[in-house]
Design an enzyme around this catalytic site. Sequence first.
Site, PDB file in Angstrom:
ATOM      1  N   LYS A  61       0.714  -1.232  -0.190  1.00 56.00           N
ATOM      2  CA  LYS A  61       0.073  -0.020  -0.055  1.00 56.00           C
ATOM      3  C   LYS A  61       0.933   1.149  -0.006  1.00 56.00           C
ATOM      4  CE  LYS A  61      -4.353   0.725   0.032  1.00 56.00           C
ATOM      5  NZ  LYS A  61      -5.633  -0.282  -0.467  1.00 56.00           N
TER       6      LYS A  61
HETATM    7  P1  NAD Z   1     -13.401   7.418  -2.695  1.00 55.13           P
HETATM    8  O1  NAD Z   1     -12.435   8.447  -2.410  1.00 55.13           O
HETATM    9  O2  NAD Z   1     -14.082   7.246  -4.082  1.00 55.13           O
HETATM   10  O3  NAD Z   1     -14.686   7.582  -1.760  1.00 55.13           O
HETATM   11  C1  NAD Z   1     -14.514   7.712  -0.255  1.00 55.13           C
HETATM   12  C2  NAD Z   1     -15.902   8.157   0.123  1.00 55.13           C
HETATM   13  O4  NAD Z   1     -16.005   8.178   1.720  1.00 55.13           O
HETATM   14  C3  NAD Z   1     -16.220   9.741  -0.117  1.00 55.13           C
HETATM   15  O5  NAD Z   1     -17.733   9.772  -0.646  1.00 55.13           O
HETATM   16  C4  NAD Z   1     -16.018  10.436   1.152  1.00 55.13           C
HETATM   17  O6  NAD Z   1     -16.443  11.763   1.013  1.00 55.13           O
HETATM   18  C5  NAD Z   1     -16.296   9.503   2.009  1.00 55.13           C
HETATM   19  N1  NAD Z   1     -15.635   9.748   3.374  1.00 55.13           N
HETATM   20  C6  NAD Z   1     -14.450   9.987   3.615  1.00 55.13           C
HETATM   21  N2  NAD Z   1     -14.078   9.887   4.999  1.00 55.13           N
HETATM   22  C7  NAD Z   1     -15.311   9.936   5.435  1.00 55.13           C
HETATM   23  C8  NAD Z   1     -15.874   9.955   6.720  1.00 55.13           C
HETATM   24  N3  NAD Z   1     -14.921  10.088   7.854  1.00 55.13           N
HETATM   25  N4  NAD Z   1     -17.113   9.982   7.103  1.00 55.13           N
HETATM   26  C9  NAD Z   1     -18.202   9.766   5.857  1.00 55.13           C
HETATM   27  N5  NAD Z   1     -17.760   9.641   4.865  1.00 55.13           N
HETATM   28  C10 NAD Z   1     -16.361   9.584   4.563  1.00 55.13           C
HETATM   29  O7  NAD Z   1     -12.655   6.144  -2.035  1.00 55.13           O
HETATM   30  P2  NAD Z   1     -12.972   4.572  -2.291  1.00 55.13           P
HETATM   31  O8  NAD Z   1     -12.298   4.098  -3.380  1.00 55.13           O
HETATM   32  O9  NAD Z   1     -14.401   4.560  -2.520  1.00 55.13           O
HETATM   33  O10 NAD Z   1     -12.654   3.748  -0.958  1.00 55.13           O
HETATM   34  C11 NAD Z   1     -13.466   3.739  -0.006  1.00 55.13           C
HETATM   35  C12 NAD Z   1     -12.908   2.708   1.040  1.00 55.13           C
HETATM   36  O11 NAD Z   1     -12.731   1.373   0.254  1.00 55.13           O
HETATM   37  C13 NAD Z   1     -11.272   2.740   1.523  1.00 55.13           C
HETATM   38  O12 NAD Z   1     -11.220   2.217   2.812  1.00 55.13           O
HETATM   39  C14 NAD Z   1     -10.684   1.897   0.660  1.00 55.13           C
HETATM   40  O13 NAD Z   1      -9.501   1.542   0.960  1.00 55.13           O
HETATM   41  C15 NAD Z   1     -11.564   0.681   0.325  1.00 55.13           C
HETATM   42  N6  NAD Z   1     -11.494   0.007  -1.037  1.00 55.13           N
HETATM   43  C16 NAD Z   1     -11.493   0.672  -2.151  1.00 55.13           C
HETATM   44  C17 NAD Z   1     -11.099  -0.087  -3.193  1.00 55.13           C
HETATM   45  C18 NAD Z   1     -11.505   0.324  -4.750  1.00 55.13           C
HETATM   46  O14 NAD Z   1     -11.407  -0.382  -5.570  1.00 55.13           O
HETATM   47  N7  NAD Z   1     -11.532   1.747  -4.729  1.00 55.13           N
HETATM   48  C19 NAD Z   1     -11.146  -1.593  -3.235  1.00 55.13           C
HETATM   49  C20 NAD Z   1     -10.875  -2.025  -1.794  1.00 55.13           C
HETATM   50  C21 NAD Z   1     -11.076  -1.392  -0.828  1.00 55.13           C
END
Ligand code: NAD
Length: 437
Positions: free
Chosen positions: A127
């Site tokens: 990461k």
């Molecule tokens: P992203 O940046 O597209 O979206 C994150 C969302 O969460 C946004 O809507 C943001 O406003 C919201 N957010 C952030 N902090 C917040 C808080 N404290 N309270 C409420 N909402 C909050 O990110 P993503 O890619 O959707 O990733 C989200 C999670 O999923 C992360 O933990 C990431 O590690 C995990 N993840 C993502 C993927 C992927 O393919 N994108 C894969 C596996 C895991």
Amino acid sequence: MSEPAIMPQPRPGIIRPDKDTFLAEQNPFEAMMERFDHAAQLLNLDRGLYKVLRNPEKQIIVSVPIVRDNGEVEVYTGYRVLYNTSRGPAKGGIRFDLNVTLEEVKALAAWMTWKCALVNIPFGGSKGGVVCDPAAMSMGELERVTRRYTASIIETLGPDSDVPAPDVNTNERVMAWIMDTYSMHKRHTVTAVVTGKPVEMGGSLGRREATGRGCMIVTREALARMGRSLKGARVAVQGFGNVGSVAAEFMAREGGLIVAVSDKSGGLTNPSGLDVADVQRWVQEHHRLAGYPKAEPITNQQLLICDCDVLVPAATENVITRKNAPQIKAKVICEGANGPTTAAADEILDKNSILVIPDILANAGGVTVSYFEWVQDRGGYFWDEETVNKRLESIMVRSFSDVMTWAERHKVSPRIASYMIAVDRVAGMHRLRGMYA
Ligand code: NAD
């Protein structure tokens, strides 16, 4: 972090009493290690391997200087952690966020290791992150940070060594810059160095939706075990980004009622179901949920404990804690985010018979299709979307079933079962390879 003097005895279903619960609720690496320790005890992992698997292989800290648009020099801190590469090249996203810390990146790299092993794809875990606020940066500044960070960690990157992907606040645009920077250094185009790229430059069809689609698939499987289905299920989703908004969209397509969604700006609720496509359009235009006119406002804390059948925390770590866990009403929690539930909360949810589909299973759809992307790039032959989705479905269904089988056999939660499967696979590879010295 100091290592325990002796391995504690197995206590199935109970978190270790000698751990500082407060620390584990604050520090994602400690929270991850609580579960790892538990799985290691149940597997009777030998002491040597326990020590190897408890430590990241490589931790890199770099300074990322750029010239800002106003002519001033700013220096950001960047991290890349390769947790374990015994099963294949390291695989793991890059996040740009002010809250990025080395402890968080270490935890996320370890989760990637267990996740890839759990769904049985030939990758290790890594990461990376840069401590910055992309919302306060211009596109040019973001590009310069991305390229300089890439150049600073270039020795570890490569299709055979370490393959980044998008994570919080990074997207296919950022992946395209990483691919270009790496390729310029190598003097030829290397598409397989990152995944989550635009489809036109070697990305995979279905990658953008893969994590949310995977969340839908495992939630559907979990509900089916309870004799229920997504049709009519009330779903609340925290985080409306790549994972949360797509999970909401796919669950709604299966007949789920999306009763609440939230992002950093706050949340929305409508007990009769939100129009997800309409909310997505609003976010596209306004870049935040707040202000959406066709629903009632709700806070992020209220969302977590709202009246629903399925809760999808898809934002960030440690949001479900021992404080709010007793009030959670959902029957199924699908962890779209990495590490949203603390170990102390797990125990409470378990007592309340809430089925938690753990992050390393629930959000593994993303890395699974990243694996497909890497395979397609290396083979130079691209699959149609139906093939991608069919193969993803089959891996997610099989992995869910493996986890539930282990959970029943060992009388542990699906989370501990997931860790047991993953740690067993990584440890098995170490045993086969032996110790290089
Ligand atoms: P992203 O940046 O597209 O979206 C994150 C969302 O969460 C946004 O809507 C943001 O406003 C919201 N957010 C952030 N902090 C917040 C808080 N404290 N309270 C409420 N909402 C909050 O990110 P993503 O890619 O959707 O990733 C989200 C999670 O999923 C992360 O933990 C990431 O590690 C995990 N993840 C993502 C993927 C992927 O393919 N994108 C894969 C596996 C895991």
